[in-house]
Enzyme design. Structure first.
Site, PDB file in Angstrom:
ATOM      1  N   GLN A  13       1.047   5.699   5.795  1.00  0.00           N
ATOM      2  CA  GLN A  13       2.215   4.817   5.916  1.00  0.00           C
ATOM      3  C   GLN A  13       3.376   5.585   6.553  1.00  0.00           C
ATOM      4  O   GLN A  13       3.756   6.659   6.081  1.00  0.00           O
ATOM      5  CB  GLN A  13       2.605   4.286   4.525  1.00  0.00           C
ATOM      6  CG  GLN A  13       3.726   3.290   4.533  1.00  0.00           C
ATOM      7  CD  GLN A  13       3.350   1.991   5.265  1.00  0.00           C
ATOM      8  OE1 GLN A  13       2.265   1.446   5.070  1.00  0.00           O
ATOM      9  NE2 GLN A  13       4.249   1.509   6.099  1.00  0.00           N
ATOM     10  N   ASP A  40      -5.403   2.273  12.079  1.00  0.00           N
ATOM     11  CA  ASP A  40      -4.095   1.900  12.637  1.00  0.00           C
ATOM     12  C   ASP A  40      -4.113   2.013  14.163  1.00  0.00           C
ATOM     13  O   ASP A  40      -3.231   1.481  14.835  1.00  0.00           O
ATOM     14  CB  ASP A  40      -3.002   2.839  12.095  1.00  0.00           C
ATOM     15  CG  ASP A  40      -2.027   2.112  11.168  1.00  0.00           C
ATOM     16  OD1 ASP A  40      -2.034   0.857  11.174  1.00  0.00           O
ATOM     17  OD2 ASP A  40      -1.272   2.797  10.461  1.00  0.00           O
ATOM     18  N   LYS A  98      -0.794  -4.299   1.660  1.00  0.00           N
ATOM     19  CA  LYS A  98      -2.067  -3.896   2.270  1.00  0.00           C
ATOM     20  C   LYS A  98      -3.159  -3.825   1.210  1.00  0.00           C
ATOM     21  O   LYS A  98      -4.287  -4.288   1.427  1.00  0.00           O
ATOM     22  CB  LYS A  98      -1.899  -2.547   2.988  1.00  0.00           C
ATOM     23  CG  LYS A  98      -1.085  -2.692   4.266  1.00  0.00           C
ATOM     24  CD  LYS A  98      -0.580  -1.386   4.839  1.00  0.00           C
ATOM     25  CE  LYS A  98       0.352  -1.682   6.019  1.00  0.00           C
ATOM     26  NZ  LYS A  98       1.043  -0.520   6.547  1.00  0.00           N
TER      27      LYS A  98
END
Ligand code: NAD
Length: 287
Positions: A97, A120, A53
């Site tokens: 994460q 997200d 990422k």
């Protein structure tokens, strides 16, 4: 019939080139899009995902900061960090994460992220917006699948779409997006009886179960579009999807390979959402 392969890597590269231009436009307006990634613990797979990422951010001219906390960090420490990132104007996207260590309540952490920085798309607010078809930050994996489907030129409206897998991050949002595009959607999961009776009807088959070889040629309708979201590491180290590639290739019209299909798109859509967030702040966004 031998399926045409849908090249996710190539599409991701094309999209990232346009994202660099958007990052440049933002910088001309005095803004640098920024993503903050929070990692708790030392899970090796998570560390790889975070590295990918950060690398993608760099490739697209998006700023990134990573915050790596030890596995024994308390929930309070994670929430304090998110509070600081919520208040930081240089941060337009916050990604925690997953998975988090078991002593940390995932929902409390996700719900603490400012909904305008929830790139997200996992916050309850953004999940609700997705249900209503008003999502600003669609979850990255199904968002990437949606763009892969568009490259086939196949009209989704009116098609039978079957999603195998009902997780909150892939299967459920994927089904909602297909419904929004007016497909007739079935969602299958581990308790579904006789999976093949559903998959055989699918004009569009999306598989996200995490089970190598789950979908074989005879389970697939001739001429279907098959998107394999699965990522499984075999004992010999090879990475495969959930679809038996060789047999399904003989039945489908379109098929994503693993690797090189959905994977590169997921990271790309994270950058898309971060840029969109910054563009909203800068007054350059359409949505
Ligand atoms: P998950 O474990 O949270 O959910 C799996 C889902 O599949 C569940 O709903 C379960 O009921 C269903 N399932 C399991 N076995 C099944 C079976 N035999 N028949 C029918 N349904 C079954 O997984 P997830 O996070 O949604 O991920 C699914 C897969 O996609 C994994 O392989 C994961 O690594 C991969 N993944 C890939 C990307 C990407 O970028 N390509 C992103 C996220 C997840």
């Amino acid at each position: 019939m031998t399926a045409q392969l849908i090249n996710g890597l190539a599409l991701a590269h094309r999209l990232r080139a346009t994202m660099r231009e958007r990052a440049e436009k933002l910088s001309q307006a005095g803004y640098r899009a920024g993503l903050a990634v929070v990692l708790v613990g030392d899970d090796p797979a998570s560390a790889v995902y975070v590295r990918n990422k950060l690398r993608a951010c760099e490739e697209c001219g998006v700023g990134s900061q990573s915050y790596i906390l030890p596995g024994y960090a308390t929930e309070g420490e994670v929430l304090d960090l998110i509070d600081r990132l919520n208040a930081d104007d240089s941060v337009h996207g916050i990604l925690v994460q997953l998975p988090l260590p078991p002593h940390i309540n995932v929902r409390r952490v996700i719900e603490s992220i400012d909904v305008c920085k929830d790139v997200d798309g996992f916050h309850l607010y953004n999940v609700g917006a997705l249900v209503l078809g008003q999502s600003v930050f669609p979850p990255c994996t199904p968002y990437g699948v949606q763009l892969l489907l568009e490259t086939t030129g196949i009209e989704v409206a009116g098609k039978n779409a079957v999603v195998v897998g009902a997780s909150n991050i892939v299967g459920k949002p994927m089904a909602l997006m297909l419904l929004q595009k007016e497909a007739t959607v079935s969602i299958c999961h581990v308790r579904t009886r006789d999976l093949a009776q559903f998959t055989i009807l699918a004009d569009i088959l999306i598989v996200a179960a995490g089970k190598p070889g789950l979908i074989t040629g005879p389970m697939v309708k001739q001429g279907a579009v098959v998107i394999d979201v699965g990522i499984n590491r075999l004992p010999n180290g090879n990475i495969v999807g959930d679809v038996d590639f060789e047999s399904v290739r003989e039945r489908a019209a379109w098929l994503t390979p693993v690797p090189g299909g959905v994977g590169p798109m997921t990271v790309t859509m994270l950058i898309e959402n971060t840029l969109r967030s910054a563009e909203r702040v800068a007054g350059l966004a359409v949505t």
